[in-house]
Design a protein around this motif. Structure first.
Motif, PDB file in Angstrom:
ATOM      1  N   ALA A 199      -2.156   2.839 -12.370  1.00 26.32           N
ATOM      2  CA  ALA A 199      -3.510   3.388 -12.276  1.00 26.32           C
ATOM      3  C   ALA A 199      -4.438   2.474 -11.479  1.00 26.32           C
ATOM      4  CB  ALA A 199      -4.085   3.618 -13.672  1.00 26.32           C
ATOM      5  N   ASN A 200      -4.099   1.195 -11.393  1.00 25.92           N
ATOM      6  CA  ASN A 200      -4.943   0.240 -10.669  1.00 25.92           C
ATOM      7  C   ASN A 200      -4.057  -0.866 -10.104  1.00 25.92           C
ATOM      8  OD1 ASN A 200      -7.118  -1.200  -9.667  1.00 25.92           O
ATOM      9  ND2 ASN A 200      -7.660  -2.117 -11.625  1.00 25.92           N
ATOM     10  N   ARG A 201      -3.367  -0.563  -9.006  1.00 23.67           N
ATOM     11  CA  ARG A 201      -2.356  -1.486  -8.477  1.00 23.67           C
ATOM     12  C   ARG A 201      -2.943  -2.791  -7.941  1.00 23.67           C
ATOM     13  NH1 ARG A 201       2.859   0.587  -7.278  1.00 23.67           N
ATOM     14  NH2 ARG A 201       3.109   2.753  -7.903  1.00 23.67           N
ATOM     15  N   THR A 202      -4.208  -2.788  -7.607  1.00 24.11           N
ATOM     16  CA  THR A 202      -4.817  -4.015  -7.082  1.00 24.11           C
ATOM     17  C   THR A 202      -5.579  -4.796  -8.140  1.00 24.11           C
ATOM     18  OG1 THR A 202      -6.791  -2.813  -6.376  1.00 24.11           O
ATOM     19  CG2 THR A 202      -5.013  -3.026  -4.763  1.00 24.11           C
ATOM     20  N   GLY A 203      -5.597  -4.311  -9.367  1.00 24.95           N
ATOM     21  CA  GLY A 203      -6.322  -5.008 -10.430  1.00 24.95           C
ATOM     22  C   GLY A 203      -5.666  -6.333 -10.785  1.00 24.95           C
ATOM     23  N   TRP A 204      -6.488  -7.387 -10.836  1.00 25.59           N
ATOM     24  CA  TRP A 204      -5.936  -8.723 -11.109  1.00 25.59           C
ATOM     25  C   TRP A 204      -5.286  -8.773 -12.491  1.00 25.59           C
ATOM     26  CZ3 TRP A 204      -6.919 -12.401 -14.873  1.00 25.59           C
ATOM     27  CH2 TRP A 204      -6.381 -13.657 -14.651  1.00 25.59           C
ATOM     28  N   ALA A 205      -5.957  -8.250 -13.502  1.00 27.16           N
ATOM     29  CA  ALA A 205      -5.423  -8.310 -14.865  1.00 27.16           C
ATOM     30  C   ALA A 205      -4.138  -7.496 -14.977  1.00 27.16           C
ATOM     31  CB  ALA A 205      -6.464  -7.805 -15.859  1.00 27.16           C
ATOM     32  N   ILE A 262       8.500  -8.126  -7.652  1.00 22.97           N
ATOM     33  CA  ILE A 262       8.341  -7.849  -6.222  1.00 22.97           C
ATOM     34  C   ILE A 262       7.505  -6.592  -6.012  1.00 22.97           C
ATOM     35  CG2 ILE A 262       9.593  -7.184  -4.130  1.00 22.97           C
ATOM     36  CD1 ILE A 262      11.878  -8.995  -5.166  1.00 22.97           C
ATOM     37  N   ALA A 263       7.762  -5.568  -6.820  1.00 27.29           N
ATOM     38  CA  ALA A 263       7.006  -4.323  -6.681  1.00 27.29           C
ATOM     39  C   ALA A 263       5.523  -4.554  -6.907  1.00 27.29           C
ATOM     40  CB  ALA A 263       7.539  -3.279  -7.666  1.00 27.29           C
ATOM     41  N   VAL A 264       5.192  -5.389  -7.879  1.00 25.36           N
ATOM     42  CA  VAL A 264       3.789  -5.690  -8.165  1.00 25.36           C
ATOM     43  C   VAL A 264       3.153  -6.418  -6.977  1.00 25.36           C
ATOM     44  CG1 VAL A 264       2.220  -6.996  -9.633  1.00 25.36           C
ATOM     45  CG2 VAL A 264       4.118  -5.743 -10.655  1.00 25.36           C
ATOM     46  N   ARG A 265       3.828  -7.418  -6.464  1.00 28.28           N
ATOM     47  CA  ARG A 265       3.278  -8.163  -5.331  1.00 28.28           C
ATOM     48  C   ARG A 265       3.195  -7.279  -4.082  1.00 28.28           C
ATOM     49  NH1 ARG A 265       2.449 -13.297  -6.582  1.00 28.28           N
ATOM     50  NH2 ARG A 265       3.847 -14.470  -7.974  1.00 28.28           N
ATOM     51  N   ALA A 266       4.208  -6.460  -3.870  1.00 25.84           N
ATOM     52  CA  ALA A 266       4.251  -5.635  -2.667  1.00 25.84           C
ATOM     53  C   ALA A 266       3.169  -4.569  -2.652  1.00 25.84           C
ATOM     54  CB  ALA A 266       5.628  -4.983  -2.524  1.00 25.84           C
ATOM     55  N   LEU A 291      -0.269  -6.426  -0.445  1.00 30.74           N
ATOM     56  CA  LEU A 291       0.164  -7.460   0.491  1.00 30.74           C
ATOM     57  C   LEU A 291      -1.023  -8.046   1.241  1.00 30.74           C
ATOM     58  CD1 LEU A 291       3.314  -5.691   1.965  1.00 30.74           C
ATOM     59  CD2 LEU A 291       3.299  -7.630   0.393  1.00 30.74           C
ATOM     60  N   ALA A 292      -1.103  -9.358   1.262  1.00 30.27           N
ATOM     61  CA  ALA A 292      -2.171 -10.026   2.013  1.00 30.27           C
ATOM     62  C   ALA A 292      -1.904  -9.871   3.510  1.00 30.27           C
ATOM     63  CB  ALA A 292      -2.232 -11.502   1.633  1.00 30.27           C
ATOM     64  N   PRO A 293      -2.936  -9.654   4.320  1.00 33.77           N
ATOM     65  CA  PRO A 293      -2.722  -9.435   5.766  1.00 33.77           C
ATOM     66  C   PRO A 293      -2.213 -10.654   6.514  1.00 33.77           C
ATOM     67  CG  PRO A 293      -5.068  -9.571   5.255  1.00 33.77           C
ATOM     68  CD  PRO A 293      -4.352  -9.516   3.942  1.00 33.77           C
ATOM     69  N   ASN A 294      -2.331 -11.851   5.907  1.00 36.58           N
ATOM     70  CA  ASN A 294      -1.870 -13.054   6.604  1.00 36.58           C
ATOM     71  C   ASN A 294      -0.433 -13.444   6.251  1.00 36.58           C
ATOM     72  OD1 ASN A 294      -2.133 -14.012   4.007  1.00 36.58           O
ATOM     73  ND2 ASN A 294      -3.227 -15.876   4.578  1.00 36.58           N
ATOM     74  N   GLY A 295       0.259 -12.602   5.485  1.00 37.76           N
ATOM     75  CA  GLY A 295       1.659 -12.857   5.192  1.00 37.76           C
ATOM     76  C   GLY A 295       1.915 -13.741   3.981  1.00 37.76           C
ATOM     77  N   HIS A 296       0.843 -14.168   3.300  1.00 39.45           N
ATOM     78  CA  HIS A 296       1.050 -15.068   2.160  1.00 39.45           C
ATOM     79  C   HIS A 296       1.834 -14.386   1.032  1.00 39.45           C
ATOM     80  CE1 HIS A 296       0.347 -18.270  -0.689  1.00 39.45           C
ATOM     81  NE2 HIS A 296      -0.161 -17.419  -1.538  1.00 39.45           N
ATOM     82  N   THR A 297       1.550 -13.115   0.778  1.00 40.70           N
ATOM     83  CA  THR A 297       2.273 -12.412  -0.289  1.00 40.70           C
ATOM     84  C   THR A 297       3.744 -12.259   0.069  1.00 40.70           C
ATOM     85  OG1 THR A 297       0.238 -11.126  -0.520  1.00 40.70           O
ATOM     86  CG2 THR A 297       2.100 -10.473  -1.880  1.00 40.70           C
ATOM     87  N   HIS A 298       4.031 -12.016   1.343  1.00 36.57           N
ATOM     88  CA  HIS A 298       5.425 -11.925   1.779  1.00 36.57           C
ATOM     89  C   HIS A 298       6.161 -13.236   1.462  1.00 36.57           C
ATOM     90  CE1 HIS A 298       3.285  -8.945   4.221  1.00 36.57           C
ATOM     91  NE2 HIS A 298       4.437  -8.315   4.407  1.00 36.57           N
ATOM     92  N   LEU A 299       5.460 -14.349   1.673  1.00 31.27           N
ATOM     93  CA  LEU A 299       6.057 -15.654   1.384  1.00 31.27           C
ATOM     94  C   LEU A 299       6.348 -15.800  -0.104  1.00 31.27           C
ATOM     95  CD1 LEU A 299       6.852 -18.553   2.139  1.00 31.27           C
ATOM     96  CD2 LEU A 299       4.429 -19.171   1.944  1.00 31.27           C
ATOM     97  N   LEU A 300       5.421 -15.385  -0.958  1.00 27.14           N
ATOM     98  CA  LEU A 300       5.636 -15.474  -2.403  1.00 27.14           C
ATOM     99  C   LEU A 300       6.835 -14.633  -2.833  1.00 27.14           C
ATOM    100  CD1 LEU A 300       1.955 -15.272  -3.715  1.00 27.14           C
ATOM    101  CD2 LEU A 300       3.361 -17.306  -3.365  1.00 27.14           C
TER     102      LEU A 300
END
Length: 548
Positions: free
Chosen positions: A295-301, A320-324, A327-336
């Protein structure tokens, strides 16, 4: 007791607290002595209760309800208490004996009171102590099982109105409010102890919401309400352990609480309830967490809860699904994600995510450098040296910095293609008239080319100074020109830092004249400078110290 010394106080207190404690000796009152302990009130910002414990193998310890003491430190108030006890050392045995006699006399008197007399005494004390009355009323309501009354009392306890000005509790009143709010925890625990654990569960949840509703309107600099939040979480857990609520219902509440918009004053962790939830409850917890996240995929909590649950169950795909999903535009999430896959022993997928991070980045100049480093290292470890060099070349072309050039050089040398890559990189900088070219040529130790670049594209003062320092023996005339220009600017400045820089330049100027064989010119220059700058006494002193 007789072994207490200033040295034994200074050891646990430290020099600073010990010295500050010296100023509070006159503020100690109501000294009480028992077997191995000394108690008293010490007047500081407020009146604090301090207790010194003696006889331990590591020396004296103690407790104090001041903010510093609450953190477990041996505070200045304990020092003042100890120093007072030392000063009264000759009287301590007699005072301890007197304290024992008083305690025995008090117990004897209390035991001799009739029921009516005890009730009358208690009523008198409650009449003069509002906090005592509230505590006992809440306990009485809990003992009677009067949930409505206990709930009413708890709501009163979280009412900030008596302490607030303009709907905000200032620092000076926050401790008193926290003391009142803390009585709610006692009331909830009394319900649990009175075999009303299910009611305690419900009331604990209400109290947590009440605390969340007021915590932003209280100056909690000392963390009093934070501790109330921790105590409420523990009281809720204790009540759940006694009541054994329906696992699915408990799971639903835990997820709703974890993702609530309000700030959580309890830091309550749903995974602390694993043993109470069992398999059915944990399955429900995961299901509700997934629903909240969807319901809120970008919510921090929501993301934090999903990651906690996924990691606790070693469900790497959910992580991985949660992080994906964000995705941060600078590729940091891809690195995580790549690092998570490495930990899971899935290197091929990790490589794919790292490469995807580079592809998905619109501008390599803004990409997370750590991702570039990670992918280049992956290529190098698997023998793909040409790919590593190509990646470094593309990154340098986008950002044109010295660190990017240095990494390109390392990768291209490993791939046996450095000369060609170097020329291409330098041509790129020359075409753009990029001043970084000077730094790069200096890093390559190509001083002659660096001078040419500085002449063609210009160089800032730092580059000019570095060039001069590198080539003073071989190009003293060029270096001298740089030093004189920089020194002329410093002669208009004051302050020791400017004087130190000027003296350093003067030493370099003298060295240039030595290489040029013109020491008399230097003497003439420095004599004129001394005449012009003679009012700057600190500069003159520094020049004298260096023989200038």
């Amino acid at each position: 007791m007789s072994g207490l010394t200033e040295a034994k106080l200074k050891s646990p207190a430290g020099t600073r607290s010990f010295e500050r404690g010296l100023d509070y000796v006159d503020d100690v009152s109501g000294l009480e002595i028992g077997d191995g302990w000394i108690r008293a009130s010490v007047r500081g910002t407020e009146r604090y209760e301090a207790e010194l414990l003696l006889g331990g193998r590591k020396g004296p310890t103690g407790t104090c309800d001041c903010p510093y003491g609450q953190e477990g430190n041996f505070c200045k108030h304990l020092v003042a208490l100890g120093l007072t006890a030392i000063a009264q050392g000759a009287d301590l045995p007699a005072r301890r004996a007197s304290a024992r006699d008083r305690a025995r006399g008090f117990e004897s008197w209390l035991s001799g009171l009739t029921r009516d007399e005890l009730l009358a005494l208690l009523r008198d004390e409650m009449a003069g102590d509002r906090q005592l009355r509230r505590r006992l009323e809440a306990r009485a309501a809990a003992a009677r099982g009067d949930l409505a009354e206990v709930r009413s009392r708890v709501r009163e306890l979280f009412d900030i109105t008596p302490f607030a000005q303009y709907d905000y509790v200032e620092y000076g009143d926050s401790r008193a409010f926290a003391g009142q709010a803390g009585q709610a925890v006692s009331a909830i625990r009394s319900l649990t102890a009175s075999h009303r654990a299910a009611d305690a569960v419900a009331l604990a949840r209400e109290a947590i919401d009440l605390l969340a509703g007021v915590i932003e309107r209280v100056d909690d600099s000392d963390g009093w309400l934070g501790q109330i939040g921790t105590d409420l979480a523990e009281a809720h857990h204790e009540a759940c352990r006694a009541a054994r609520p329906d696992p699915e219902e408990l799971a639903y509440w835990l997820v709703a609480h974890a993702v609530a918009d309000a700030s959580d004053p309890t830091d309550l962790d749903p995974l602390d309830y694993t043993d109470l939830l069992g398999d059915r409850g944990m399955a429900a917890l995961r299901r509700y967490a997934v629903e909240a996240w969807q319901a809120n995929r970008t919510g921090w909590a929501e993301k934090k809860l999903m990651q906690r649950l996924a990691k606790s169950g070693r469900d790497i795909d959910t992580v991985i699904a949660v992080r994906a999903a964000d995705l941060a535009p600078n590729g940091h999430t891809h690195l995580l994600i790549a690092r998570e896959l490495d930990t899971a022993g899935r290197p091929a997928e990790a490589l794919d995510w790292a490469e995807r991070g580079i592809r998905d980045t619109d501008d390599l100049a803004t990409v997370d450098t750590a991702l570039v480093d990670d992918l280049a290292d992956r290529y190098a470890r698997t023998g793909r040296l040409a790919d590593a060099a190509t990646l470094r070349r593309d990154h340098f072309a986008a950002c044109r910095t010295l660190p990017a050039y240095q990494r390109l050089r390392t990768a291209a040398q490993a791939a046996n293609r450095w000369p060609a890559e170097r020329e291409a990189a330098l041509d790129l900088l020359r075409a753009a008239a990029d001043p970084t070219l000077v730094d790069i040529l200096l890093d390559d130790k190509d001083t002659e080319a660096a001078w040419q670049a500085a002449t063609a594209t210009g160089a800032h003062d730092g580059q000019g100074l570095t060039l001069a320092d590198h080539s003073r023996p071989t190009r003293p005339a060029d270096a001298l020109t740089v030093y004189l220009r920089l020194a002329a600017r410093l002669t208009h400045q004051t302050g020791n830092h400017a004087y130190e820089q000027l003296v350093s330049l003067l030493l370099s100027i003298r060295d240039c004249h030595r290489h040029l064989g013109t020491p008399d010119d230097f003497t003439t220059y420095v004599t004129a400078l001394r005449t012009a700058q003679k009012r700057k006494r600190n500069l003159m002193r520094l020049m004298d110290e260096h023989g200038l």
